[in-house]
Design a protein around this motif. Structure first.
Motif, PDB file in Angstrom:
ATOM      1  N   MET A   1      -8.173   2.307   2.947  1.00 20.76           N
ATOM      2  CA  MET A   1      -9.464   1.676   3.058  1.00 20.76           C
ATOM      3  C   MET A   1      -9.869   1.131   1.686  1.00 20.76           C
ATOM      4  O   MET A   1      -9.547   1.716   0.663  1.00 20.76           O
ATOM      5  N   LEU A   2     -10.635   0.037   1.707  1.00 23.14           N
ATOM      6  CA  LEU A   2     -11.026  -0.647   0.476  1.00 23.14           C
ATOM      7  C   LEU A   2     -12.531  -0.551   0.231  1.00 23.14           C
ATOM      8  O   LEU A   2     -13.314  -0.344   1.163  1.00 23.14           O
TER       9      LEU A   2
ATOM     10  N   ARG B   1     -13.985   8.267   3.232  1.00 13.56           N
ATOM     11  CA  ARG B   1     -12.736   9.024   3.397  1.00 13.56           C
ATOM     12  C   ARG B   1     -12.848  10.000   4.571  1.00 13.56           C
ATOM     13  O   ARG B   1     -11.913  10.141   5.354  1.00 13.56           O
TER      14      ARG B   1
ATOM     15  N   GLU C   1     -12.517   8.132   7.791  1.00 13.76           N
ATOM     16  CA  GLU C   1     -11.118   7.767   7.998  1.00 13.76           C
ATOM     17  C   GLU C   1     -10.316   8.963   8.523  1.00 13.76           C
ATOM     18  O   GLU C   1      -9.530   8.831   9.467  1.00 13.76           O
TER      19      GLU C   1
ATOM     20  N   ASP D   1      -9.073   5.605  -2.399  1.00 11.22           N
ATOM     21  CA  ASP D   1      -8.424   6.745  -3.048  1.00 11.22           C
ATOM     22  C   ASP D   1      -8.328   6.528  -4.551  1.00 11.22           C
ATOM     23  O   ASP D   1      -8.557   7.453  -5.338  1.00 11.22           O
ATOM     24  N   ASP D   2      -7.998   5.299  -4.975  1.00 12.55           N
ATOM     25  CA  ASP D   2      -7.927   4.986  -6.407  1.00 12.55           C
ATOM     26  C   ASP D   2      -9.307   5.100  -7.043  1.00 12.55           C
ATOM     27  O   ASP D   2      -9.457   5.605  -8.157  1.00 12.55           O
TER      28      ASP D   2
ATOM     29  N   ASP E   1     -11.484  -5.210  -3.595  1.00 12.51           N
ATOM     30  CA  ASP E   1     -10.159  -4.880  -3.065  1.00 12.51           C
ATOM     31  C   ASP E   1      -9.589  -3.581  -3.644  1.00 12.51           C
ATOM     32  O   ASP E   1      -8.426  -3.249  -3.427  1.00 12.51           O
ATOM     33  N   THR E   2     -10.425  -2.809  -4.358  1.00 16.75           N
ATOM     34  CA  THR E   2      -9.994  -1.513  -4.882  1.00 16.75           C
ATOM     35  C   THR E   2      -9.844  -0.529  -3.734  1.00 16.75           C
ATOM     36  O   THR E   2     -10.709  -0.432  -2.867  1.00 16.75           O
ATOM     37  N   ASN E   3      -8.756   0.213  -3.734  1.00 17.64           N
ATOM     38  CA  ASN E   3      -8.501   1.238  -2.736  1.00 17.64           C
ATOM     39  C   ASN E   3      -9.441   2.423  -2.975  1.00 17.64           C
ATOM     40  O   ASN E   3      -9.649   2.833  -4.122  1.00 17.64           O
TER      41      ASN E   3
END
Length: 144
Positions: free
Chosen positions: A1-2, A125, A128, A89-90, A85-87
């Motif tokens: 996910m973004l 999160r 998801e 989780d990152d 567009d950053t994930n």
């Protein structure tokens, strides 16, 4: 996910504060919008961040006179940003490692696109994971 998915869900409306505004004014905005941090902007450019934590530390150091101090005197100038567009989780890893709870989102042209909090990232999160768990329950139950 973004990050973009979070912004779509929560919206891109974003409260900001001018660097010359007083700390009292910044606190009014934080309270009114029920948020924990504000980007400090000059024109269209983000130049800092002011958080409840910054104000609390400033009050310990300066006392009540802090309320008349310009935001620029207390704001953090080391700004961690991300892109749509950053994930997620990152982003969560970055927030944990840098011990920050609010990250401004910048579009490709550097304009402020929104803000993501650690709460937004955790909720995303968890949503998801719940979707994945439901899909597995449906699969095991033979639901199509």
């Amino acid at each position: 996910m973004l990050v973009e998915h979070i912004l779509r869900r929560k919206g891109r409306r974003l409260a900001t504060v001018d660097p010359q505004a007083t700390i009292a004014r910044a606190l009014e905005i934080l309270a009114h919008d029920n948020i924990g941090a504000l980007p400090v902007v000059e024109g269209d450019t983000i130049i800092g961040m002011i958080s409840e934590r910054d104000v609390a530390r400033g009050l310990v150091d300066r006392g009540a006179s802090l309320l008349d101090t310009p935001v620029s005197g207390v704001m953090s100038t080391r700004i961690t940003t991300c892109r749509p567009d950053t994930n997620i989780d990152d982003l969560m890893t970055m927030m944990t490692e840098r011990r920050i709870r609010h990250v401004p989102v910048l579009d490709d042209d550097g304009s402020l696109a929104g803000m993501v909090s650690i709460g937004d990232a955790v909720k995303s999160r968890l949503d998801e994971l719940e979707t994945e768990a439901q899909a597995l329950r449906d699969y095991v139950a033979g639901v199509q």
